[in-house]
Motif scaffolding. Structure first.
Motif, PDB file in Angstrom:
ATOM      1  N   ALA A  34      29.566  18.597 -21.107  1.00 52.31           N
ATOM      2  CA  ALA A  34      29.587  17.767 -22.315  1.00 52.31           C
ATOM      3  C   ALA A  34      29.171  16.337 -21.994  1.00 52.31           C
ATOM      4  N   ALA A  35      29.631  15.798 -20.871  1.00 53.48           N
ATOM      5  CA  ALA A  35      29.253  14.438 -20.477  1.00 53.48           C
ATOM      6  C   ALA A  35      27.753  14.353 -20.194  1.00 53.48           C
ATOM      7  N   ALA A  36      27.207  15.370 -19.544  1.00 50.56           N
ATOM      8  CA  ALA A  36      25.769  15.390 -19.258  1.00 50.56           C
ATOM      9  C   ALA A  36      24.965  15.478 -20.549  1.00 50.56           C
ATOM     10  N   ALA A  37      25.438  16.256 -21.510  1.00 53.85           N
ATOM     11  CA  ALA A  37      24.748  16.363 -22.804  1.00 53.85           C
ATOM     12  C   ALA A  37      24.771  15.023 -23.537  1.00 53.85           C
ATOM     13  N   ARG A  38      25.897  14.318 -23.487  1.00 46.80           N
ATOM     14  CA  ARG A  38      25.977  13.000 -24.128  1.00 46.80           C
ATOM     15  C   ARG A  38      25.001  12.017 -23.485  1.00 46.80           C
ATOM     16  N   ARG A  39      24.899  12.049 -22.146  1.00 49.58           N
ATOM     17  CA  ARG A  39      23.944  11.163 -21.454  1.00 49.58           C
ATOM     18  C   ARG A  39      22.503  11.504 -21.842  1.00 49.58           C
ATOM     19  N   ALA A  40      22.170  12.790 -21.839  1.00 45.79           N
ATOM     20  CA  ALA A  40      20.805  13.203 -22.172  1.00 45.79           C
ATOM     21  C   ALA A  40      20.463  12.838 -23.613  1.00 45.79           C
ATOM     22  N   ALA A  41      21.404  13.032 -24.525  1.00 41.91           N
ATOM     23  CA  ALA A  41      21.173  12.698 -25.927  1.00 41.91           C
ATOM     24  C   ALA A  41      20.958  11.199 -26.095  1.00 41.91           C
ATOM     25  N   ALA A  42      21.725  10.400 -25.387  1.00 41.08           N
ATOM     26  CA  ALA A  42      21.577   8.942 -25.468  1.00 41.08           C
ATOM     27  C   ALA A  42      20.221   8.506 -24.921  1.00 41.08           C
ATOM     28  N   GLU A  43      19.769   9.121 -23.833  1.00 40.44           N
ATOM     29  CA  GLU A  43      18.467   8.771 -23.261  1.00 40.44           C
ATOM     30  C   GLU A  43      17.322   9.095 -24.211  1.00 40.44           C
ATOM     31  N   GLN A  44      17.457  10.149 -24.997  1.00 42.03           N
ATOM     32  CA  GLN A  44      16.421  10.513 -25.969  1.00 42.03           C
ATOM     33  C   GLN A  44      16.219   9.430 -27.026  1.00 42.03           C
ATOM     34  N   ARG A  45      17.268   8.668 -27.314  1.00 44.95           N
ATOM     35  CA  ARG A  45      17.205   7.657 -28.375  1.00 44.95           C
ATOM     36  C   ARG A  45      16.694   6.297 -27.902  1.00 44.95           C
ATOM     37  N   VAL A  46      16.512   6.125 -26.589  1.00 43.31           N
ATOM     38  CA  VAL A  46      16.077   4.835 -26.052  1.00 43.31           C
ATOM     39  C   VAL A  46      14.598   4.612 -26.363  1.00 43.31           C
ATOM     40  N   PRO A  47      14.268   3.494 -27.018  1.00 39.94           N
ATOM     41  CA  PRO A  47      12.861   3.229 -27.315  1.00 39.94           C
ATOM     42  C   PRO A  47      12.071   2.959 -26.041  1.00 39.94           C
ATOM     43  N   GLY A  48      10.793   3.226 -26.119  1.00 39.63           N
ATOM     44  CA  GLY A  48       9.898   2.983 -24.996  1.00 39.63           C
ATOM     45  C   GLY A  48       8.726   2.133 -25.451  1.00 39.63           C
ATOM     46  N   ARG A  49       7.619   2.235 -24.741  1.00 36.20           N
ATOM     47  CA  ARG A  49       6.412   1.493 -25.092  1.00 36.20           C
ATOM     48  C   ARG A  49       5.529   2.345 -25.990  1.00 36.20           C
ATOM     49  N   THR A  50       4.809   1.695 -26.885  1.00 31.97           N
ATOM     50  CA  THR A  50       3.799   2.387 -27.674  1.00 31.97           C
ATOM     51  C   THR A  50       2.598   2.622 -26.759  1.00 31.97           C
ATOM     52  N   GLU A  51       2.140   3.876 -26.702  1.00 31.65           N
ATOM     53  CA  GLU A  51       1.049   4.237 -25.811  1.00 31.65           C
ATOM     54  C   GLU A  51       0.137   5.259 -26.475  1.00 31.65           C
ATOM     55  N   VAL A  52      -1.107   5.281 -26.038  1.00 29.76           N
ATOM     56  CA  VAL A  52      -2.050   6.311 -26.455  1.00 29.76           C
ATOM     57  C   VAL A  52      -1.856   7.494 -25.517  1.00 29.76           C
ATOM     58  N   HIS A  63      -6.619  16.374 -27.946  1.00 33.90           N
ATOM     59  CA  HIS A  63      -6.288  15.441 -29.019  1.00 33.90           C
ATOM     60  C   HIS A  63      -5.865  14.117 -28.394  1.00 33.90           C
ATOM     61  N   GLU A  64      -6.075  13.056 -29.135  1.00 35.48           N
ATOM     62  CA  GLU A  64      -5.613  11.738 -28.714  1.00 35.48           C
ATOM     63  C   GLU A  64      -4.888  11.114 -29.894  1.00 35.48           C
ATOM     64  N   GLU A  65      -3.726  10.548 -29.617  1.00 34.10           N
ATOM     65  CA  GLU A  65      -2.970   9.886 -30.671  1.00 34.10           C
ATOM     66  C   GLU A  65      -2.121   8.776 -30.080  1.00 34.10           C
ATOM     67  N   THR A  66      -1.660   7.939 -30.951  1.00 30.84           N
ATOM     68  CA  THR A  66      -0.781   6.853 -30.529  1.00 30.84           C
ATOM     69  C   THR A  66       0.662   7.290 -30.727  1.00 30.84           C
ATOM     70  N   ALA A  67       1.423   7.236 -29.648  1.00 25.66           N
ATOM     71  CA  ALA A  67       2.849   7.557 -29.694  1.00 25.66           C
ATOM     72  C   ALA A  67       3.612   6.236 -29.762  1.00 25.66           C
ATOM     73  N   ARG A  68       4.244   6.004 -30.900  1.00 28.99           N
ATOM     74  CA  ARG A  68       4.997   4.755 -31.070  1.00 28.99           C
ATOM     75  C   ARG A  68       6.259   4.790 -30.226  1.00 28.99           C
ATOM     76  N   GLY A  69       6.515   3.739 -29.526  1.00 26.99           N
ATOM     77  CA  GLY A  69       7.677   3.656 -28.647  1.00 26.99           C
ATOM     78  C   GLY A  69       9.003   3.635 -29.376  1.00 26.99           C
ATOM     79  N   ASN A  70       8.970   3.264 -30.648  1.00 26.87           N
ATOM     80  CA  ASN A  70      10.223   3.219 -31.414  1.00 26.87           C
ATOM     81  C   ASN A  70      10.434   4.473 -32.257  1.00 26.87           C
ATOM     82  N   ASP A  71       9.573   5.467 -32.121  1.00 26.21           N
ATOM     83  CA  ASP A  71       9.679   6.719 -32.876  1.00 26.21           C
ATOM     84  C   ASP A  71      10.505   7.713 -32.066  1.00 26.21           C
ATOM     85  N   ARG A  72      11.794   7.523 -32.060  1.00 23.28           N
ATOM     86  CA  ARG A  72      12.695   8.330 -31.248  1.00 23.28           C
ATOM     87  C   ARG A  72      13.410   9.350 -32.114  1.00 23.28           C
ATOM     88  N   PRO A  73      13.757  10.493 -31.557  1.00 23.67           N
ATOM     89  CA  PRO A  73      14.432  11.531 -32.346  1.00 23.67           C
ATOM     90  C   PRO A  73      15.893  11.178 -32.617  1.00 23.67           C
TER      91      PRO A  73
END
Length: 81
Positions: A34-52, A63-73
């Protein structure tokens, strides 16, 4: 918005979390999984850089697209034990 669901389950003689059909490593007890799942879930929400990004689909087309760094699940944890 995409949702990623982590389910805490018994697996491989211990406990794990599952996302879709993919299991994490096995943990010796429920609390550790359960602790590992909470850590993994939290990491999924961390924003990153916008990149192609470039990727190949199942038909072999690139395909090529822009992945927005703030588009987190959105993440959720299901623990029925």
């Amino acid at each position: 918005m995409t949702e990623v669901v982590y389910k805490i389950v018994e697996h491989d003689g211990g406990w794990a979390y599952r996302v879709g059909d993919v299991f994490s490593e096995a943990f010796p007890d429920h609390k550790s999984a359960a602790a590992a799942a909470r850590r993994a879930a939290a990491e999924q929400r961390v924003p990153g850089r916008t990149e192609v990004i470039q990727y190949e689909d199942e038909h072999g087309h690139w395909h090529e697209e822009t992945a927005r760094g703030n588009d987190r699940p959105r993440t959720d944890i299901i623990d029925k034990s």
